[in-house]
Design an enzyme around this catalytic site. Sequence first.
Site, PDB file in Angstrom:
ATOM      1  N   MET A  40      53.201 128.609  83.223  1.00  0.00           N
ATOM      2  CA  MET A  40      52.061 129.465  82.890  1.00  0.00           C
ATOM      3  C   MET A  40      51.523 129.005  81.550  1.00  0.00           C
ATOM      4  SD  MET A  40      50.070 131.922  83.694  1.00  0.00           S
ATOM      5  CE  MET A  40      48.653 132.171  82.620  1.00  0.00           C
ATOM      6  N   GLU A  41      50.224 128.704  81.549  1.00  0.00           N
ATOM      7  CA  GLU A  41      49.594 128.000  80.436  1.00  0.00           C
ATOM      8  C   GLU A  41      49.284 128.884  79.229  1.00  0.00           C
ATOM      9  OE1 GLU A  41      48.352 128.739  83.442  1.00  0.00           O
ATOM     10  OE2 GLU A  41      46.188 129.063  83.404  1.00  0.00           O
TER      11      GLU A  41
ATOM     12  N   HIS B 229      50.367 119.505  83.708  1.00  0.00           N
ATOM     13  CA  HIS B 229      49.470 120.504  84.300  1.00  0.00           C
ATOM     14  C   HIS B 229      49.163 121.626  83.304  1.00  0.00           C
ATOM     15  CE1 HIS B 229      47.836 122.981  87.659  1.00  0.00           C
ATOM     16  NE2 HIS B 229      48.272 123.974  86.892  1.00  0.00           N
ATOM     17  N   GLU B 230      50.205 122.222  82.766  1.00  0.00           N
ATOM     18  CA  GLU B 230      49.980 123.364  81.863  1.00  0.00           C
ATOM     19  C   GLU B 230      49.264 122.914  80.594  1.00  0.00           C
ATOM     20  OE1 GLU B 230      50.303 125.886  83.483  1.00  0.00           O
ATOM     21  OE2 GLU B 230      51.778 125.286  84.979  1.00  0.00           O
TER      22      GLU B 230
ATOM     23  N   HIS C 124      45.575 122.672  81.078  1.00  0.00           N
ATOM     24  CA  HIS C 124      44.887 123.970  80.985  1.00  0.00           C
ATOM     25  C   HIS C 124      44.387 124.265  79.563  1.00  0.00           C
ATOM     26  CE1 HIS C 124      45.095 125.825  84.893  1.00  0.00           C
ATOM     27  NE2 HIS C 124      46.405 125.757  84.994  1.00  0.00           N
TER      28      HIS C 124
ATOM     29  N   GLU D 221      42.031 125.815  88.111  1.00  0.00           N
ATOM     30  CA  GLU D 221      43.130 125.054  88.712  1.00  0.00           C
ATOM     31  C   GLU D 221      42.704 123.698  89.280  1.00  0.00           C
ATOM     32  OE1 GLU D 221      46.042 125.809  88.017  1.00  0.00           O
ATOM     33  OE2 GLU D 221      45.860 127.916  87.427  1.00  0.00           O
TER      34      GLU D 221
ATOM     35  N   ASP E 268      46.033 137.631  92.987  1.00  0.00           N
ATOM     36  CA  ASP E 268      47.186 136.737  93.174  1.00  0.00           C
ATOM     37  C   ASP E 268      47.186 136.123  94.584  1.00  0.00           C
ATOM     38  OD1 ASP E 268      48.061 137.079  90.610  1.00  0.00           O
ATOM     39  OD2 ASP E 268      49.655 138.508  91.093  1.00  0.00           O
TER      40      ASP E 268
ATOM     41  N   TYR F 273      43.600 124.538  94.001  1.00  0.00           N
ATOM     42  CA  TYR F 273      44.212 123.444  93.237  1.00  0.00           C
ATOM     43  C   TYR F 273      43.813 122.090  93.816  1.00  0.00           C
ATOM     44  CZ  TYR F 273      47.523 126.758  91.065  1.00  0.00           C
ATOM     45  OH  TYR F 273      48.083 127.786  90.360  1.00  0.00           O
TER      46      TYR F 273
HETATM   47  N1  BES Z   1      48.110 129.447  85.969  1.00  0.00           N
HETATM   48  C1  BES Z   1      49.016 128.975  86.950  1.00  0.00           C
HETATM   49  C2  BES Z   1      50.011 130.009  87.395  1.00  0.00           C
HETATM   50  C3  BES Z   1      49.403 131.259  88.008  1.00  0.00           C
HETATM   51  C4  BES Z   1      48.352 131.192  88.916  1.00  0.00           C
HETATM   52  C5  BES Z   1      49.921 132.486  87.699  1.00  0.00           C
HETATM   53  C6  BES Z   1      47.815 132.361  89.449  1.00  0.00           C
HETATM   54  C7  BES Z   1      49.392 133.631  88.240  1.00  0.00           C
HETATM   55  C8  BES Z   1      48.331 133.585  89.124  1.00  0.00           C
HETATM   56  C9  BES Z   1      49.771 127.725  86.465  1.00  0.00           C
HETATM   57  O1  BES Z   1      49.009 126.883  85.682  1.00  0.00           O
HETATM   58  C10 BES Z   1      50.171 126.936  87.670  1.00  0.00           C
HETATM   59  O2  BES Z   1      49.304 126.506  88.370  1.00  0.00           O
HETATM   60  N2  BES Z   1      51.463 126.758  87.901  1.00  0.00           N
HETATM   61  C11 BES Z   1      52.000 126.017  89.015  1.00  0.00           C
HETATM   62  C12 BES Z   1      52.552 124.705  88.583  1.00  0.00           C
HETATM   63  C13 BES Z   1      51.643 123.553  88.704  1.00  0.00           C
HETATM   64  C14 BES Z   1      52.384 122.265  88.369  1.00  0.00           C
HETATM   65  C15 BES Z   1      50.874 123.432  89.969  1.00  0.00           C
HETATM   66  C16 BES Z   1      53.167 126.783  89.597  1.00  0.00           C
HETATM   67  O3  BES Z   1      53.580 127.774  88.988  1.00  0.00           O
HETATM   68  O4  BES Z   1      53.668 126.404  90.631  1.00  0.00           O
HETATM   69 ZN    ZN Z   2      47.542 125.856  86.775  1.00  0.00          ZN
END
Ligand code: BES
Ligand code: ZN
Length: 605
Positions: free
Chosen positions: A276-277, A301-302, A305, A324, A379, A387
């Site tokens: 989480m960024e 990735h983070e 962001h 994303e 969510d 993504y």
């Molecule tokens: N910001 C997201 C996590 C997120 C998205 C939290 C939507 C709540 C709601 C974070 O940057 C993310 O995309 N994390 C990915 C990892 C990434 C390498 C694709 C994850 O948690 O899998």
């Molecule tokens: Zn992300």
Amino acid sequence: MTSCAKKTENPHIAHDIHSYANPELVRVRHLDLDLNVVFEQQTIQGTAVLTIEQYGRDAKQLILDSRALQIDETEVSPDGVKYQEARFSIGRSDKILGAPLRIDIAPDTKFVRIRYSTDPTATALQWLSPEQTAGKLHPFLYTQSQAIHARSWIPLQDSPGVRVTYKANVHVPKGLKAVMGATNCTPADVAGANCSFVMDRPVPSYLIALAVGDLAFEATGPRTGVWAEVPVVAKAAAEFSDMEKMLEAAERLYGPYRWVRYDVLVLPPSFPFGGMENPRLTFATPTVIAGDKSLVSLVAHEMAHSWSGNLVTNATWSDFWLNEGYTVYIERRILEELYGPRRAEMEAALGYQDLQDELKSHSPADQILHVDLNGRDPDDGATDIPYEKGALFLRQIEQAFGRPKLDIYLKDYFGHFAFQSITTAQSLDYMRAHLFTGDPQLAAKIPVEDWVFQPGVPASAPVPVSEAFRAVDAQGAAWLEGKAIDTTGWSTQEWLHFLRGLPLQLDASRMRKLDASFHLTEASNDEILDQWLLMAIRNRYAPTYPRLEEFLTTVGRRKYVKPLYEAMDLKQASAIYEKARPLYHPITQATIDALVTAKTEAANQ
Ligand code: BES
Ligand code: ZN
């Protein structure tokens, strides 16, 4: 001063269906938090002072978002010194949105002070017992505010279109250390002291983050470092030792890093996400510490962001792909800078496979980048589609216009919209004006409307091809014919591709042979283990079940946990979930609760 006239101007703000707030009339600009973290009662109690700006004189009420908050008192003030009690009311609570908190304000009100406490059911908070931590001696607390969980621990305008600066004083029990996605107190500060935090750049509420535990810090460079529980920190710092180089690579590509420091906090394994960024302090799952840096794409990735998401932010959750999709594209550019094109292409090819799978399992409406979330939890919109489809869209633009043009364009884009929240329409207008008009012939090759507003991917979409994976495919075919194969030097990505490429149905002898040859049940890499566990469930390969149960009762990362429960039958799923549920974050609990309920209903039909 001309700023007086400016003050009453109402800056444009996109309507957000996931917030009750009224920022078009009154907007929160700054937040002062004073919080006590009380582990015994699983509550955060304290005060939030909101600095507000009113547009016109007809606001009368400040409307905030809240979820399961106990509000003890609200006061208003014109100067931040003299406060007067103000009336407030809490509206009906909605399952997804929580409840509006309405506070009466006067035309001269500039400060609103709220005394409140959080509920043990707060959806942003996970309270861990000492046994659930690596150190086993101290409790742990962390927040996860994205998408709309900030409202469960702070009364605020919980919309990504509203940005605030903030300061926080956090009081924690002796022996523990608090950290925030902000300027942190120095590592030298003694544990148990009151910590003050400052975030002087305006951020959306979903990026406000706090963690408390027995934490230590280790630097990985002048601007980068790792926070983690004491027993984890050295290993984490070794795994993430390339962070400083990543930051330099990202800056070369997209312009200066605007957040001063970039640190990573490694959380206990129940953390519901990979990462989480949170600005200045990415929160990360320990499952990426593989020992060989093979999963550090998560850090890329983070970190990405810091430009796409934190600097230029999606205005509403329907614009989530702006965060994303751009970030996945940039993540792979950073990986390529550090580890070369072979690695970046493998990641792109794996992502493309993920996208194909996701497209099969989602309705046409949910395949649209600018997704309709009416009546839904944001969510739910966080599939692989924003993504990977988003990243593929940028990849097509890269191929048409060439990297030099796209790189300059993106750098300008981040500079132009820095510290702003923008809609899909704003981003596309900017793209047309600053990239497409320069070369209409090239622009004609990009079916923008199809990419953003239609399901599926356009027929002209690029297909990432990995040469390395071609070699793996050949080995996979040979293995299926019963031949011995050479896997020396395979990276995690090659292993993943090999396993994913095998037939869905494998008989017991083949499963046994895979396990005996490659020791998959003992895999220490969680990404490979997760893939293997999925295959074990699908093929009812029982020797792996104890490992499956061990994994699901320690790791709460939703990306792993959810597909595993999905693949199990009701009996096996409920038996494991009964043991595992108390260990999960409320966000993972909500996901798996819904899944098990659906399985139960299906079984009763
Ligand atoms: N910001 C997201 C996590 C997120 C998205 C939290 C939507 C709540 C709601 C974070 O940057 C993310 O995309 N994390 C990915 C990892 C990434 C390498 C694709 C994850 O948690 O899998
Ligand atoms: Zn992300």
